[in-house]
Design an enzyme around this catalytic site. Structure first.
Site, PDB file in Angstrom:
ATOM      1  N   THR A  57      48.917  39.340  38.387  1.00  0.00           N
ATOM      2  CA  THR A  57      48.768  39.018  37.006  1.00  0.00           C
ATOM      3  C   THR A  57      50.088  39.445  36.433  1.00  0.00           C
ATOM      4  O   THR A  57      50.440  38.973  35.191  1.00  0.00           O
ATOM      5  CB  THR A  57      47.813  40.123  36.248  1.00  0.00           C
ATOM      6  OG1 THR A  57      46.493  39.997  37.132  1.00  0.00           O
ATOM      7  CG2 THR A  57      47.639  39.847  34.928  1.00  0.00           C
ATOM      8  N   TYR A 145      45.154  45.482  49.458  1.00  0.00           N
ATOM      9  CA  TYR A 145      44.614  44.299  48.375  1.00  0.00           C
ATOM     10  C   TYR A 145      44.069  43.295  49.381  1.00  0.00           C
ATOM     11  O   TYR A 145      44.456  42.394  49.686  1.00  0.00           O
ATOM     12  CB  TYR A 145      45.754  43.924  47.464  1.00  0.00           C
ATOM     13  CG  TYR A 145      45.054  43.106  46.441  1.00  0.00           C
ATOM     14  CD1 TYR A 145      43.935  42.665  46.124  1.00  0.00           C
ATOM     15  CD2 TYR A 145      46.054  42.292  45.565  1.00  0.00           C
ATOM     16  CE1 TYR A 145      43.614  42.006  44.892  1.00  0.00           C
ATOM     17  CE2 TYR A 145      45.994  41.436  44.748  1.00  0.00           C
ATOM     18  CZ  TYR A 145      44.419  41.381  44.276  1.00  0.00           C
ATOM     19  OH  TYR A 145      44.140  40.679  43.301  1.00  0.00           O
ATOM     20  N   LYS A 173      41.831  47.850  47.061  1.00  0.00           N
ATOM     21  CA  LYS A 173      41.481  47.056  45.926  1.00  0.00           C
ATOM     22  C   LYS A 173      40.644  45.951  46.327  1.00  0.00           C
ATOM     23  O   LYS A 173      41.237  44.794  47.209  1.00  0.00           O
ATOM     24  CB  LYS A 173      42.681  46.557  44.958  1.00  0.00           C
ATOM     25  CG  LYS A 173      42.524  45.720  43.878  1.00  0.00           C
ATOM     26  CD  LYS A 173      43.861  44.978  43.403  1.00  0.00           C
ATOM     27  CE  LYS A 173      43.351  44.139  41.923  1.00  0.00           C
ATOM     28  NZ  LYS A 173      44.442  43.475  41.571  1.00  0.00           N
ATOM     29  N   VAL A 213      40.991  48.266  39.294  1.00  0.00           N
ATOM     30  CA  VAL A 213      42.258  47.694  38.693  1.00  0.00           C
ATOM     31  C   VAL A 213      42.041  46.719  38.321  1.00  0.00           C
ATOM     32  O   VAL A 213      41.642  45.312  38.777  1.00  0.00           O
ATOM     33  CB  VAL A 213      43.210  47.510  40.285  1.00  0.00           C
ATOM     34  CG1 VAL A 213      44.285  46.677  39.964  1.00  0.00           C
ATOM     35  CG2 VAL A 213      43.257  48.864  40.945  1.00  0.00           C
TER      36      VAL A 213
END
Length: 310
Positions: A57, A145, A173, A213
């Site tokens: 992001t 992640y 995550k 998150v």
């Protein structure tokens, strides 16, 4: 090993973190003043106790290594005394990821987010060696992640169990959408799970996730905290009420994508962060209308509802 400022037992990176957008000026250049203002807003006004910098992001594919370090230093300077600042350092090149991890440690990051290597589609042994090597490179705690929609290859349960043996690999995550796999890892390791898909935040809490998150945390971090507080207090109905109230926000984010949604939503709420860098385009008029309508439906106060149309 570094301890994150908002860590608590079982929560090595805090509770509610937002994957922060990277602000650009009108010429598309990195704007460090805006970055510090945004970080302060997200922590002090929106309810986040952590920020992920240089993540997806944050448009990490289109920012240079130098820009990444500048941005990280600016955010740490702005909020690093009261919020956990996690640096996204994962790439599909292990050596480059190690370089970014060491640079992030030098810049003052409290932790690292390391995404599954993309495009090259490594086998599980390659994933294991990649993550282990990056975790060995610094004294910072690591959040893995797991996002096969972007990286293709998932981190399998057995691989996660092996990685959990590294003292600095402390969390995951999860954007894999597999609550069964996550439940198996949670039941057999000490890894902390953070939901990486906002629409699944509440379901993840039900199987043991300790936080989020988030992307929508740019504008509703306070509500995410309220949902987490309610669930952990045993008020499942209250948590579900918050979740249901966020359905319009989930809908917009999924429709337009995290970067375009976040920068448009922030602009509507009075915080200018510039347009995305190509290949991500600015929001279309249709997308702006959708986001505006959905934020209104979710009860947000739009400080500058016309600004997103510029």
């Amino acid at each position: 090993m570094t301890v994150c400022p908002t860590a608590s037992p079982g929560r090595p990176f805090g509770r509610v973190l937002t994957a922060m957008v990277t602000p650009f000026d009108e010429d598309g250049k990195l704007d460090l003043t805006l970055a510090q203002e945004l970080a302060t807003y997200l922590v002090d006004s929106v309810g986040n106790d952590g920020l992920v910098v240089n993540g997806t992001t944050g448009e990490s594919p289109t920012t240079s290594d130098h820009e990444k370090q500048q941005l990280l230093r600016a955010v740490v300077e702005a909020v690093g005394d009261r919020a956990t600042v996690v640096a996204g350092v994962g790439t599909n090149n292990t050596e480059h990821s190690v370089e970014l991890a060491r640079a992030a440690e030098h810049a003052g990051a409290h932790g690292l987010l390391v995404v599954t290597p993309y495009y090259s589609r490594p086998p599980q042994e390659g994933l294991f060696q990649h993550f282990w090597t990056v975790a060995d490179a610094t004294e910072l705690p690591v959040m893995l992640y797991d996002i096969p929609p972007r990286s293709i290859v998932p981190i399998q349960v057995d691989t996660l169990k092996r990685l959990a043996e590294h003292p600095r690999i402390q969390a995951v995550k999860d954007s894999k959408h597999d609550l069964l796999a996550g439940s198996e890892v949670l039941a057999s390791t000490d890894l902390a799970y953070y939901s990486g898909e906002d629409p699944l935040n509440l379901p993840w809490l039900s199987v043991g996730a300790v936080g989020f998150v988030s992307v929508i945390g740019h504008v509703v971090g306070d509500r995410l905290r309220k949902m987490l507080d309610a669930y952990e207090a045993g008020d499942v109905a209250g948590a579900r009420e918050v979740h249901n109230g966020l359905l319009p926000v989930y809908r917009s984010m999924n429709f337009v994508g995290g970067v375009i949604f976040s920068k448009t939503a922030l602009r509507l709420c009075g915080y200018e962060t510039g347009q995305p860098r190509l290949p991500l385009p600015a929001a279309t008029e249709e997308q702006v209308r959708l986001i505006t309508s959905d934020l209104w439906d979710a009860g947000l106060v739009l400080v500058n509802p016309d600004a997103a149309q510029r």
